[in-house]
Design a protein around this motif. Structure first.
Motif, mmCIF file in Angstrom:
data_model
loop_
_atom_site.group_PDB
_atom_site.id
_atom_site.type_symbol
_atom_site.label_atom_id
_atom_site.label_comp_id
_atom_site.label_asym_id
_atom_site.label_seq_id
_atom_site.Cartn_x
_atom_site.Cartn_y
_atom_site.Cartn_z
ATOM 1 N N ASN A 55 -6.412 -7.118 2.351
ATOM 2 C CA ASN A 55 -7.801 -6.701 2.576
ATOM 3 C C ASN A 55 -8.004 -5.250 2.157
ATOM 4 O O ASN A 55 -9.018 -4.900 1.556
ATOM 5 N N ASN A 56 -7.029 -4.406 2.460
ATOM 6 C CA ASN A 56 -7.104 -2.996 2.079
ATOM 7 C C ASN A 56 -7.162 -2.843 0.566
ATOM 8 O O ASN A 56 -7.966 -2.081 0.032
ATOM 9 N N GLU A 60 -1.917 5.544 5.513
ATOM 10 C CA GLU A 60 -2.721 4.319 5.596
ATOM 11 C C GLU A 60 -1.917 3.193 6.226
ATOM 12 O O GLU A 60 -2.440 2.433 7.037
ATOM 13 N N ASP A 118 -10.557 -4.039 -0.691
ATOM 14 C CA ASP A 118 -11.616 -3.076 -0.384
ATOM 15 C C ASP A 118 -11.508 -1.831 -1.246
ATOM 16 O O ASP A 118 -12.511 -1.261 -1.645
ATOM 17 N N ARG A 119 -10.284 -1.412 -1.540
ATOM 18 C CA ARG A 119 -10.091 -0.240 -2.391
ATOM 19 C C ARG A 119 -10.559 -0.512 -3.809
ATOM 20 O O ARG A 119 -11.077 0.369 -4.475
ATOM 21 N N ASP A 139 -3.511 -0.478 13.934
ATOM 22 C CA ASP A 139 -4.639 -1.395 14.113
ATOM 23 C C ASP A 139 -4.159 -2.785 14.551
ATOM 24 O O ASP A 139 -4.779 -3.424 15.406
ATOM 25 N N LYS A 175 -3.729 -7.663 6.316
ATOM 26 C CA LYS A 175 -4.334 -6.331 6.408
ATOM 27 C C LYS A 175 -4.169 -5.581 5.082
ATOM 28 O O LYS A 175 -5.104 -4.946 4.593
ATOM 29 N N CYS A 176 -2.974 -5.675 4.490
ATOM 30 C CA CYS A 176 -2.708 -4.999 3.215
ATOM 31 C C CYS A 176 -3.569 -5.578 2.090
ATOM 32 O O CYS A 176 -4.151 -4.834 1.295
ATOM 33 N N VAL A 214 0.868 -1.183 0.000
ATOM 34 C CA VAL A 214 0.000 0.000 0.000
ATOM 35 C C VAL A 214 0.902 1.230 0.000
ATOM 36 O O VAL A 214 1.565 1.513 0.978
ATOM 37 N N MET A 252 -2.867 1.168 9.589
ATOM 38 C CA MET A 252 -3.060 -0.284 9.594
ATOM 39 C C MET A 252 -2.117 -0.955 10.592
ATOM 40 O O MET A 252 -2.518 -1.892 11.294
#
Length: 183
Positions: free
Chosen positions: A87-88, A48, A91-92, A55, A84-85, A43, A52
């Motif tokens: 998923n990011n 961001e 989602d993006r 998080d 996490k990356c 990412v 993350m």
């Protein structure tokens, strides 16, 4: 035989489960920067990435009592970061604002092109011989069938078909190669 790192991770995990904030701070200080550098490979947005990473550490602290580390803290954290990356990124891809997508600029450009094309087509239709242009307009603008045009203009259906064919050829020629895909 257990390595020194594994012993340290077992000790750290036990200290975390005992609510030891110093152990958590040690893990955070040791792994936050490397984790951010790793996540930045996926990412390309530093803010961001840091959010993350925070998080992940928040999750570790909030779930410290039930946390199970199978390998090492490092392996656990980097696997969590990778997930996490991904998923990011997923989602993006699924959601982005119209501004981010550039769709509004695309629509504006397209609108200008369509207006220009309509103007050129209108010029082409105006350059048609009078009867040919009249038949073509009744067909395309008034949406009359060939039979309706023939009846209204008191000509044969074959003449209507011939006039429309002639109009399309002349318009195609007028538009040239640039807009040949339209007709």
């Amino acid at each position: 035989m257990v390595s020194e790192n594994e012993l340290n991770d077992i000790l750290l995990l036990n200290l975390l489960k005992a609510d030891d904030e110093k152990a958590f701070k040690y893990i955070f200080d040791r792994y936050f920067s490397p984790l951010c550098r790793f996540m930045y490979l996926y990412v390309k947005n530093q803010q961001e990435v840091e959010e993350m990473a925070l998080d992940i550490f928040t999750y570790v602290w909030e779930n410290r009592a039930t946390l199970e580390i199978k390998l090492t803290f490092k392996a656990y954290l980097f696997q969590a970061a990778r997930n996490k990356c991904l998923n990011n990124i997923r989602d993006r891809k699924n959601t982005c604002s119209i501004e981010e997508s550039g769709y509004d600029a695309y629509l504006e450009d397209t609108s200008v092109e369509v207006n220009e094309l309509n103007r050129i087509i209108e010029e082409a239709v105006l350059s048609l011989p009078e009867k040919c242009g009249e038949v073509f307009r009744k067909s395309r603008e008034e949406h009359l069938s060939n039979q309706e045009i023939a009846k209204e203009m008191q000509i044969s259906v074959k003449t209507v078909e011939a006039q429309i064919t002639k109009a399309l050829k002349m318009i195609r020629k007028y538009l040239g190669e640039t807009y040949s895909y339209i007709w």
